[in-house]
Write a protein that holds these residues in place. Structure first.
Motif, PDB file in Angstrom:
ATOM      1  N   MET A  53       0.850  -1.190   0.000  1.00 16.61           N
ATOM      2  CA  MET A  53       0.000   0.000   0.000  1.00 16.61           C
ATOM      3  C   MET A  53       0.888   1.243   0.000  1.00 16.61           C
ATOM      4  N   TRP A  54       0.329   2.355  -0.456  1.00 14.03           N
ATOM      5  CA  TRP A  54       1.031   3.640  -0.465  1.00 14.03           C
ATOM      6  C   TRP A  54       2.338   3.568  -1.264  1.00 14.03           C
ATOM      7  N   THR A  55       2.302   2.872  -2.396  1.00 16.58           N
ATOM      8  CA  THR A  55       3.521   2.630  -3.165  1.00 16.58           C
ATOM      9  C   THR A  55       3.774   3.761  -4.157  1.00 16.58           C
ATOM     10  N   THR A  56       4.712   4.638  -3.834  1.00 19.95           N
ATOM     11  CA  THR A  56       5.074   5.748  -4.719  1.00 19.95           C
ATOM     12  C   THR A  56       5.718   5.212  -5.988  1.00 19.95           C
ATOM     13  N   ASN A  57       5.355   5.767  -7.132  1.00 20.24           N
ATOM     14  CA  ASN A  57       5.782   5.317  -8.468  1.00 20.24           C
ATOM     15  C   ASN A  57       5.158   3.978  -8.835  1.00 20.24           C
ATOM     16  N   GLY A  58       4.205   3.502  -8.035  1.00 25.54           N
ATOM     17  CA  GLY A  58       3.713   2.136  -8.184  1.00 25.54           C
ATOM     18  C   GLY A  58       3.058   1.817  -9.507  1.00 25.54           C
ATOM     19  N   THR A  59       2.374   2.760 -10.135  1.00 22.83           N
ATOM     20  CA  THR A  59       1.691   2.454 -11.392  1.00 22.83           C
ATOM     21  C   THR A  59       2.630   2.503 -12.594  1.00 22.83           C
ATOM     22  N   GLN A  60       3.812   3.110 -12.419  1.00 22.78           N
ATOM     23  CA  GLN A  60       4.743   3.240 -13.540  1.00 22.78           C
ATOM     24  C   GLN A  60       6.021   2.426 -13.361  1.00 22.78           C
ATOM     25  N   ALA A  61       6.199   1.818 -12.196  1.00 23.73           N
ATOM     26  CA  ALA A  61       7.477   1.173 -11.868  1.00 23.73           C
ATOM     27  C   ALA A  61       7.728  -0.068 -12.716  1.00 23.73           C
TER      28      ALA A  61
END
Length: 423
Positions: A191-199
């Motif tokens: 959860m709360w994963t920064t850059n998560g949709t583009q990583a």
């Protein structure tokens, strides 16, 4: 221009490699004569390189990215990677500049000139949150496959630690990575994963055994294009609008066991070490925005009139701004002390936690006080103060909440109450 910047930074790294005494400010008396005493002209050169990129390739588009709720991570990171910005303190054999961490701190400060909090955070995840353990403990194969292209900006990284029920309490996370036929089978979620949709890959912390919670976890390089990985949703946040933040699920995701970073079972320890750099980075990235906000508020209050005089002429206003400026300088001094000790190899967990605690609270205080002096204009989306008011509220939560920082500090002071033994 990016290639030119890369050559400048590469030359900087080579010069410092030829003059080791200039790489550690503690051994260089001249640096204490500078306005910012841990920085030299070489640090200024690096910051000038980054400033050109920010002015040309980032700030003109921030408003657009904020409105869209996402920024083009691959494009921005490639520009920064070409200039050497994503690997300032990483090994040269994997494309980094090989400089000490004071240069990463200088980079983080300069990122504060970006007109939002979201992009400095997203860039920091790539350079100082998802990759330090890999650079320090990872195998040569993993470094070539994940670290080198992250430094060059060809891959976007994210950090998978927090879960729905496990945020600041890292030891309680539930995601598992069970060994089977030489692979790891991963189940759980983040959860709360920064850059998560583009990583392109995640530095994942997961339980790899049934042992004690501080000894059963491993950090794993996890490609994000594997079957069983689901980006459940993009989280709609109060602030940090242009940074994509994801909830991610794993169902029987298979990855080679060789993707474990360093020693199996050492993931919790490695992540605690990564937190030192994360908290230093977060503090450094807050300094310039706080300075800027105080100055902008003083200028606005000077021009704004009420009851026949400038708003700034009211003692409560100019005294408050003076106090805030003093607090920012105090934070800057503590940060530089932490960086100085860190590059000398000392454990700075307590100092980094103090910096993070102070940065979070001071950011809340400064943005709130300054917004008040902007009056109705401060309650609009037309001014920087309102954006930073929203963005900087995260600093007391993300990367370890204020209360966790206080617990860490108490532990190092040996005043944290001991857990009661069960009878």
């Amino acid at each position: 221009m990016a290639n030119v910047c890369r050559r400048i930074c590469s030359g900087l790294g080579q010069r410092l490699a030829l003059n080791p005494s200039s790489r550690n400010f503690a051994s260089s008396p001249r640096c204490f004569n500078n306005k910012e005493h841990i920085y030299t002209s070489e640090h200024d050169e690096l910051r000038a390189t980054l400033r050109k990129i920010i002015d040309k390739d980032i700030n003109p588009y921030v408003d657009e990215w904020e409105a869209e709720g996402i920024f083009p991570a691959h494009k921005v990171f490639k520009t920064l990677g070409n200039a050497g910005i994503l690997g300032v303190s990483k090994p040269t054999e994997y494309g980094g500049l090989g400089l000490d961490y004071s240069y990463s701190c200088a980079m983080a400060e300069e990122l504060g000139t970006i007109n939002c909090g979201a992009l400095p955070m997203a860039i920091g995840v790539q350079s100082d949150m998802a990759t330090p353990a890999l650079a320090r403990f990872g195998s040569d194969k993993l470094k070539k496959e994940y670290l080198a292209p992250s430094i060059s900006g060809d891959l976007v990284a994210c950090l998978g630690v927090s879960e729905v029920s496990s945020g600041s309490d890292v030891a309680s996370l539930k995601t598992t990575a069970v060994k089977k036929n030489g692979d790891l089978i991963i189940n759980g979620g983040k959860m709360w994963t920064t850059n998560g949709t583009q990583a392109d890959w995640m530095c994942l912390l997961a339980n790899t055994s049934e042992g004690k919670p501080h000894q059963n976890k491993s950090l794993i390089c996890l490609p994000m294009n594997l079957p069983g990985i689901t980006i459940a949703k993009t989280i709609d946040k109060l602030g940090m609008r242009s940074s994509d933040t994801a909830q991610i699920f794993f169902e029987d995701v298979r990855v080679p066991a060789s993707h474990i970073i360093g020693d199996e079972g050492m993931g919790f320890t490695y992540q605690m070490l990564q937190f030192q750099e994360e908290r230093i980075f977060a503090t450094a990235a807050a300094l310039v925005p706080l300075d800027t906000l105080i100055k902008l508020t003083a200028d606005y209050a000077r021009d704004r009139k009420a009851f026949g005089q400038s708003i700034l002429d009211n003692q409560v206003v100019h005294f408050t701004l003076a106090e805030l400026a003093t607090e920012v300088e105090s934070l800057r001094s503590m940060l530089y002390r932490a960086v100085g000790q860190y590059i000398q190899g000392h454990d700075v967990t307590m100092l980094a936690s103090m910096c993070k605690l102070k940065a979070g609270r001071l950011s809340r205080q400064t943005t709130d006080n300054c917004l008040q002096f902007w009056g109705g204009m401060g309650f609009t989306n037309e001014v920087l103060v309102s954006r930073l008011y929203r963005d900087f509220r995260l600093l007391s939560i993300g990367g370890g909440a204020d209360e966790v920082m206080l617990s860490i500090i108490c532990k190092y002071m040996d005043i944290l109450p001991k857990p009661q033994k069960k009878k």
